[in-house]
Scaffold this motif. Structure first.
Motif, mmCIF file in Angstrom:
data_model
loop_
_atom_site.group_PDB
_atom_site.id
_atom_site.type_symbol
_atom_site.label_atom_id
_atom_site.label_comp_id
_atom_site.label_asym_id
_atom_site.label_seq_id
_atom_site.Cartn_x
_atom_site.Cartn_y
_atom_site.Cartn_z
ATOM 1 N N SER A 264 36.429 46.616 2.056
ATOM 2 C CA SER A 264 35.460 46.196 1.040
ATOM 3 C C SER A 264 36.210 45.388 -0.021
ATOM 4 O O SER A 264 37.419 45.554 -0.182
ATOM 5 C CB SER A 264 34.788 47.409 0.394
ATOM 6 O OG SER A 264 33.757 47.000 -0.467
ATOM 7 N N ASP A 265 35.490 44.579 -0.705
ATOM 8 C CA ASP A 265 36.100 43.807 -1.790
ATOM 9 C C ASP A 265 35.957 44.619 -3.072
ATOM 10 O O ASP A 265 34.999 44.462 -3.820
ATOM 11 C CB ASP A 265 35.398 42.452 -1.906
ATOM 12 C CG ASP A 265 35.956 41.618 -3.045
ATOM 13 O OD1 ASP A 265 36.972 42.035 -3.646
ATOM 14 O OD2 ASP A 265 35.362 40.570 -3.342
ATOM 15 N N PHE A 266 36.927 45.494 -3.313
ATOM 16 C CA PHE A 266 36.787 46.442 -4.417
ATOM 17 C C PHE A 266 36.908 45.793 -5.788
ATOM 18 O O PHE A 266 36.390 46.308 -6.767
ATOM 19 C CB PHE A 266 37.840 47.556 -4.287
ATOM 20 C CG PHE A 266 37.563 48.498 -3.151
ATOM 21 C CD1 PHE A 266 36.579 49.480 -3.260
ATOM 22 C CD2 PHE A 266 38.275 48.426 -1.972
ATOM 23 C CE1 PHE A 266 36.317 50.355 -2.210
ATOM 24 C CE2 PHE A 266 38.023 49.298 -0.922
ATOM 25 C CZ PHE A 266 37.037 50.265 -1.043
ATOM 26 N N ASN A 267 37.632 44.686 -5.873
ATOM 27 C CA ASN A 267 37.807 44.070 -7.195
ATOM 28 C C ASN A 267 37.023 42.768 -7.335
ATOM 29 O O ASN A 267 37.247 41.990 -8.265
ATOM 30 C CB ASN A 267 39.296 43.830 -7.482
ATOM 31 C CG ASN A 267 39.968 43.010 -6.395
ATOM 32 O OD1 ASN A 267 39.345 42.708 -5.377
ATOM 33 N ND2 ASN A 267 41.217 42.643 -6.608
ATOM 34 N N ASN A 268 36.096 42.563 -6.418
ATOM 35 C CA ASN A 268 35.188 41.417 -6.515
ATOM 36 C C ASN A 268 35.915 40.077 -6.671
ATOM 37 O O ASN A 268 35.478 39.209 -7.435
ATOM 38 C CB ASN A 268 34.216 41.596 -7.693
ATOM 39 C CG ASN A 268 33.169 42.655 -7.382
ATOM 40 O OD1 ASN A 268 32.995 43.053 -6.231
ATOM 41 N ND2 ASN A 268 32.478 43.115 -8.414
ATOM 42 N N ASP A 269 37.052 39.939 -5.955
ATOM 43 C CA ASP A 269 37.750 38.655 -6.057
ATOM 44 C C ASP A 269 37.494 37.782 -4.829
ATOM 45 O O ASP A 269 38.160 36.765 -4.645
ATOM 46 C CB ASP A 269 39.264 38.877 -6.263
ATOM 47 C CG ASP A 269 39.934 39.519 -5.046
ATOM 48 O OD1 ASP A 269 39.206 39.940 -4.114
ATOM 49 O OD2 ASP A 269 41.172 39.612 -5.032
ATOM 50 N N GLY A 270 36.568 38.225 -3.984
ATOM 51 C CA GLY A 270 36.216 37.426 -2.816
ATOM 52 C C GLY A 270 37.081 37.703 -1.604
ATOM 53 O O GLY A 270 36.857 37.113 -0.544
ATOM 54 N N LYS A 271 38.065 38.593 -1.745
ATOM 55 C CA LYS A 271 38.940 38.907 -0.608
ATOM 56 C C LYS A 271 38.774 40.378 -0.241
ATOM 57 O O LYS A 271 38.690 41.244 -1.134
ATOM 58 C CB LYS A 271 40.403 38.618 -0.959
ATOM 59 C CG LYS A 271 40.685 37.161 -1.279
ATOM 60 C CD LYS A 271 42.178 36.882 -1.372
ATOM 61 C CE LYS A 271 42.835 37.501 -2.573
ATOM 62 N NZ LYS A 271 42.582 36.801 -3.833
ATOM 63 N N LEU A 272 38.768 40.648 1.045
ATOM 64 C CA LEU A 272 38.552 42.018 1.502
ATOM 65 C C LEU A 272 39.783 42.872 1.257
ATOM 66 O O LEU A 272 40.884 42.533 1.696
ATOM 67 C CB LEU A 272 38.255 42.039 3.000
ATOM 68 C CG LEU A 272 36.831 41.771 3.438
ATOM 69 C CD1 LEU A 272 36.692 42.078 4.925
ATOM 70 C CD2 LEU A 272 35.857 42.607 2.631
ATOM 71 N N ASP A 273 39.582 43.987 0.566
ATOM 72 C CA ASP A 273 40.638 44.974 0.391
ATOM 73 C C ASP A 273 40.403 46.083 1.423
ATOM 74 O O ASP A 273 39.365 46.110 2.096
ATOM 75 C CB ASP A 273 40.599 45.527 -1.034
ATOM 76 C CG ASP A 273 40.549 44.402 -2.066
ATOM 77 O OD1 ASP A 273 41.493 43.605 -2.081
ATOM 78 O OD2 ASP A 273 39.546 44.302 -2.808
ATOM 79 N N LEU A 274 41.372 46.967 1.513
ATOM 80 C CA LEU A 274 41.295 47.997 2.556
ATOM 81 C C LEU A 274 41.625 49.354 1.955
ATOM 82 O O LEU A 274 42.659 49.520 1.293
ATOM 83 C CB LEU A 274 42.312 47.667 3.660
ATOM 84 C CG LEU A 274 42.472 48.665 4.801
ATOM 85 C CD1 LEU A 274 41.188 48.780 5.619
ATOM 86 C CD2 LEU A 274 43.625 48.236 5.713
ATOM 87 N N PHE A 275 40.746 50.312 2.192
ATOM 88 C CA PHE A 275 41.002 51.686 1.735
ATOM 89 C C PHE A 275 41.278 52.545 2.964
ATOM 90 O O PHE A 275 40.535 52.498 3.942
ATOM 91 C CB PHE A 275 39.794 52.232 0.972
ATOM 92 C CG PHE A 275 39.991 53.635 0.461
ATOM 93 C CD1 PHE A 275 40.658 53.859 -0.730
ATOM 94 C CD2 PHE A 275 39.535 54.720 1.185
ATOM 95 C CE1 PHE A 275 40.860 55.153 -1.201
ATOM 96 C CE2 PHE A 275 39.730 56.018 0.722
ATOM 97 C CZ PHE A 275 40.392 56.231 -0.466
ATOM 98 N N VAL A 276 42.356 53.325 2.891
ATOM 99 C CA VAL A 276 42.697 54.220 4.002
ATOM 100 C C VAL A 276 42.869 55.632 3.453
ATOM 101 O O VAL A 276 43.702 55.871 2.566
ATOM 102 C CB VAL A 276 44.003 53.790 4.706
ATOM 103 C CG1 VAL A 276 44.289 54.696 5.902
ATOM 104 C CG2 VAL A 276 43.923 52.344 5.155
ATOM 105 N N ALA A 277 42.059 56.551 3.964
ATOM 106 C CA ALA A 277 42.160 57.955 3.552
ATOM 107 C C ALA A 277 43.189 58.650 4.432
ATOM 108 O O ALA A 277 43.119 58.572 5.652
ATOM 109 C CB ALA A 277 40.804 58.631 3.703
ATOM 110 N N ASN A 278 44.146 59.310 3.785
ATOM 111 C CA ASN A 278 45.205 60.009 4.513
ATOM 112 C C ASN A 278 45.078 61.513 4.301
ATOM 113 O O ASN A 278 44.987 61.975 3.163
ATOM 114 C CB ASN A 278 46.577 59.527 4.039
ATOM 115 C CG ASN A 278 46.848 58.097 4.453
ATOM 116 O OD1 ASN A 278 46.733 57.751 5.625
ATOM 117 N ND2 ASN A 278 47.178 57.237 3.497
ATOM 118 N N ASP A 279 45.122 62.243 5.366
ATOM 119 C CA ASP A 279 44.964 63.696 5.313
ATOM 120 C C ASP A 279 46.204 64.337 4.687
ATOM 121 O O ASP A 279 47.317 64.182 5.192
ATOM 122 C CB ASP A 279 44.770 64.222 6.747
ATOM 123 C CG ASP A 279 44.314 65.664 6.771
ATOM 124 O OD1 ASP A 279 44.170 66.280 5.705
ATOM 125 O OD2 ASP A 279 44.089 66.185 7.886
#
Lengths: 577, 366
Positions: A264-279
């Motif tokens: 998702s583009d979390f900071n609205n800069d037009g580039k896709l960011d990536l979130f990874v949940a680690n156990d």
């Protein structure tokens, strides 16, 4: 004077809480009921699982994907399945299943024809369109890599894992998500991997310190297990992928136990960011720096750990603009003794853990959470939050420690002031009934403006829940087609209706091992039409649509606007001669 | 013509020096014996002979020479310390204690000082002077913080003190509320939480105003896996505060329970009460700071977290939250520093966790 300061502090607290309220506080109206309609859907499926779950690998599977594989506008459902260790070692397989939507409230098992029954020891399933032909493809994450099913457009799928260059992935894959991180119009693929685990060298049940839970002998892990690196596969545009994990900086050099991944583009800069949940470890938030490079800003952004700086057992991930700020906040499910974490997106990669003050944390402390989603269950225009739970150790049932293997689910209604109301006990027996939930996906299965919840349970049959007894609220939804990416992954739609401004995004993956429907749904409350729709396409282009009547589904083509749905849906190819 | 004794002693001393430089103490010992036979008041001869015999393990012959040296020159602290150690090892703890107590504060060789101190701790412990032993081990810890023997010694003394107290209580009041409270603590430490809760409840039944009993019960309830028991913790903290309104820990923990429930206003109030009672409570300040952050008052949280870190530089939560707040305030360098501190303490914490797990059970594969 301390007393005076204290009074001033309380007054300020009151003022700040008021300031957080953006809309009017939700009336304490009737609670929507979620009815279990599984039986009437004629879905017959059983997720296999050993009764004792002596090994962690037997506790983790159970993904569900809503994928309109035939592009008829009616979501179909794919359930993953997994054997137990003994079955696997004996060469026996567990069948996954694809159910076709019959348009009449029922589904038909089409697994055999589709050819998707036995991908592997299947954990999760996500949809994307790697060859950009408009037919959604299916990626299955496996204990031992991934399987990529190309949608042939004729009701069948072909396993193209090897041809696509993904066969070298042999780790225990869990989360996966398609997303065009470099803006070339082609969907790339991220796969998060869990533990390095060998079925021929299994840690003995209950034998070691990491195999005990409050003194009870249980399966070993995840504490003490070594992890495996993650992979980013760049789409070459010719049906193949290239592993670019290291050069992109997302290869997980610490080998953390990766679960859910989402673009998702979390900071609205037009580039896709990536979130990874680690156990059991810090989450990654990879900021897209452009030029194919990412930087992990999880710690700095405040999403790596809990509010006390402790690593949590991060499992399912939901994204949603529950505050109508135009920013997507993150909700992460966790193990018991932890809490369902809501990380409010304050912009510019700043998140705040507001799980407590939002009213979420307290109800979730004793539950082991998995699939979750922000969804407007009552169509009032405000995203609610739903999650399924279920322990990993069946042995807790005999231990008298106040914990049960089967656990109730959770439904929180958005109070429109930054807080949620826990209505889990009032939302019907489907929510209250203890289960061993895992995957969860959301979609309007019957094209009537109500969003169903599909749950895959680790033990036994899946569940389909349908909202009932909600006020006659209006709704609208959109099926998008990009000019470059035909599924328009990560396109954003902002709907303005009077004072309501809602933002949603098309996403691959998320929840836990699951895929919700691609169609973007908006509840509208009492509004019978919307004033404006603003779309930010993955190509970078924007589009604004005018007033639209509510209670309808619209198909939107980038550049063209509202079009007949047949325009954006691919045609079934002629059968081969 | 007989040789002048002084001249003879001088020659012998030269040879002694040579042997000692060559690390041949066994050759020096007969020469030193000859020196003291020629001059029993030769302090160097007596002292060196005593020391060399000590290190040969011949405490019985060493002691008279060291005593003679000390009679001639009482400020030979190193010799007195070694004499004390020899006396202890030859079954004369009373004189050993006296010599070690006199010499210990005056020793300047760190190695000898630690050895002498540890011997003295053993004497105190054997004589059941546990308070003196604990005080001295604390001093040794200051002198040699990296010495792994000292924390172990301190731990052993503390354990002995605990069992002494337990025995005393068993003798004095075996059925008392205090006895049940003590048992609750022991059971809780062993992970027997249900049994611990039962003991605390019995203690409270016998004496509802027993100091600390409600708090300890609340702590067990709060960390229980059982949601129903968990919910009772709040009431017990409140009961603890009825017994003692100045119970700082109960204010702090109650605040934590309330903030987890989302009652930030009351949590804010209770954290402030805790801090008023104990202005150096780093955890209470951090808890209040998190409450402030959650209610959008981050600017007030920064000085609190800074203060929490002055009180306890190893407070991981404070480092983590402060790094985030600094970043938001545009203080990038400060944010980075706090993040690095957080990661440093996290590594230490993780290492400790691994050690505990290794100690707790076999871990050959996991």
């Amino acid at each position: 004077m301390p007393f005076k300061r204290h009074i001033i502090g309380l007054i300020l607290l009151g003022i700040c809480l008021q300031a957080q309220r953006k809309g009017t506080v939700a009336p304490a109206g009737p609670v929507p009921q979620l009815a279990d309609i599984t039986a009437s859907t004629k879905i017959r499926f059983r997720h296999l699982s050993s009764p004792d779950k002596k090994y962690i690998v037997e506790s983790m599977s159970g993904g569900v994907a809503l994928i309109d594989y035939d592009r008829d506008g009616w979501p179909d459902i794919y359930f993953t399945n997994a054997p137990d260790v003994d079955m696997q070692l004996a060469g026996k397989k567990a069948p996954s299943a694809l159910f076709h939507n019959n348009h009449d409230g029922t589904f038909a098992d089409v697994t055999g024809k589709a050819g998707v029954a036995y991908p592997c020891w299947a954990n999760g399933a996500v949809a994307g369109d790697f060859n950009n032909d408009g037919w959604p493809d299916l990626l299955v994450t496996c204990f031992g890599g991934v399987v990529l099913y190309r949608n042939n457009g004729n009701g069948t799928f072909t396993d193209v894992t090897k041809q696509a260059g993904l066969a070298a992935d042999t780790f225990w894959a869990m989360g996966a998500a398609f997303g065009d991180y470099d803006g070339d119009g082609l969907e790339d693929l991220f796969v998060s991997h869990y533990a390095a685990y060998d079925l021929h060298d299994l840690p003995a049940f209950g034998a070691m310190v990491n195999c005990q839970y409050y003194g009870i002998k249980v399966q070993c892990g995840p504490a003490g297990l070594k992890g495996s690196p993650d992979n980013l596969y760049h789409n070459n545009g010719d049906g193949t992928f290239t592993d670019v994990s290291k050069q992109a900086g997302v290869h997980d050099p610490d080998n953390l136990l990766g679960l859910t991944a989402i673009w998702s583009d979390f900071n609205n800069d037009g580039k896709l960011d990536l979130f990874v949940a680690n156990d059991g470890a810090n989450n990654y938030l990879y900021r897209n720096d452009g030029s194919g490079r990412f930087t992990d800003v999880g710690y700095q952004a405040g999403v790596a750990l809990d509010e006390n700086g402790k690593a949590l057992a991060n499992m399912g991930v939901a994204l949603g603009d529950y505050l109508h700020t135009g920013r997507f906040s993150i909700a992460i499910t966790h193990f018991s003794d932890q809490y369902l974490q809501v990380l409010r997106n304050d912009g510019e990669m700043n998140f705040n853990d507001i799980s407590g003050v939002s009213g979420i944390a307290h109800s979730t402390l004793h539950l082991v959470g998995w699939g979750d989603a922000f969804c407007d269950i009552d169509n009032d225009g405000w995203l609610d939050l739903i999650a399924v739970n279920g322990h990993v150790y069946p042995q807790v049932d005999d231990a008298n420690i106040g914990v049960r293997f089967r656990e109730p689910s959770l439904l929180f209604l958005n109070q429109r002031d930054g807080t949620f109301r826990d209505v889990s006990d009032q939302a019907g027996s489907a929510v209250k009934l203890p289960r061993v939930g895992r995957g969860l996906a959301i979609g309007d299965l019957f094209n009537d403006g109500l969003q169903e919840v599909v749950v895959e349970n680790l033990d036994g049959e899946p569940s389909v829940w349908r909202p009932q007894a909600i006020p006659p609220h209006h709704w609208i939804n959109f099926e998008l087609a990009g000019s470059r990416d035909k599924l328009a992954l990560n396109a954003r739609v902002k709907v303005t209706t009077g004072k309501l401004e809602q933002t949603e995004e098309v996403r691959s993956g998320g929840s836990y091992l699951s895929q919700s429907g691609f169609r973007l749904h908006f509840g509208l409350g009492d509004y019978q039409r919307i004033d404006k729709v603003e779309i930010r396409w993955p190509s970078g282009g924007t589009q604004v649509l005018g007033r639209l009547e509510a209670d309808r589904s619209y198909c939107v083509q980038e550049g063209a606007g509202i079009v007949p749905c047949t325009t954006i849906r691919p045609k079934t190819p002629p059968p081969p001669q | 013509m007989a040789q002048d004794p002084a001249q003879k002693i001088g020659e012998l001393e030269t040879q002694v020096q040579k042997h000692l430089q060559e690390q041949k103490p066994q050759l020096a010992i007969p020469l030193l014996r000859e020196i003291v036979s020629l001059d029993a008041r030769n302090v160097n001869g007596q002292a060196n002979l005593g020391v060399l015999l000590f290190f040969q393990g011949d405490y019985t012959e060493a002691m008279p020479h060291m005593r003679t040296a000390l009679q001639i020159q009482p400020d030979l602290w190193r010799v007195q310390a070694l004499l004390g150690i020899a006396e202890k090892r030859t079954g004369n703890p009373k004189e050993a204690q006296s010599d070690l107590e006199r010499s210990f504060p005056n020793l300047d060789d760190p190695k000898i000082r630690i050895e002498a101190g540890l011997e003295l701790v053993e004497i105190y412990t054997a004589g059941s002077h546990l308070d003196k032993a604990l005080a001295l081990s604390g001093k040794l810890q200051e002198l040699a913080p990296q010495n792994s023997r000292i924390p172990l010694v301190t731990y052993e003394i503390s354990r002995q003190m605990m069992y002494h107290s337990l025995l005393s209580l068993m003798m004095v009041a075996p059925d008392s509320a205090e006895m049940h409270m003590l048992m609750g603590g022991e059971l809780g430490r062993q992970g027997e939480h249900a049994a611990a809760i039962a003991q605390y409840r019995e203690a409270i039944r016998l004496n509802p105003k027993l100091p600390g009993a409600h708090f300890e019960l609340a702590e067990q309830l709060r960390t229980s896996t059982d949601a129903a028991l968990n919910a009772q913790a709040e009431g017990e903290y409140k009961a603890a505060l009825q017994v003692n309104p100045y119970d700082e820990l109960s204010w702090r923990q109650l605040a934590g329970v309330l903030s987890a429930k989302g009652d930030y206003q009351t949590a804010d109030d209770h954290y402030r009460k805790a801090i008023a009672l104990q202005p150096r409570d780093s955890e209470a300040k951090t808890g209040l700071a998190i409450t402030l952050i959650s209610t959008n008052r981050s600017s007030e949280a920064i000085p609190l977290l800074e203060s929490a870190l002055e009180d306890d530089p190893s407070n991981m939560a404070a480092h983590y939250r402060l790094s985030i707040l600094y970043r938001r305030a545009g203080r990038t360098a400060d944010a980075q520093r706090e993040l690095e501190s957080f990661q440093h303490y996290k590594e230490v914490n993780d290492k400790l966790g691994k050690v505990f797990k290794q100690l707790a059970g076999p871990s050959d594969r996991l």
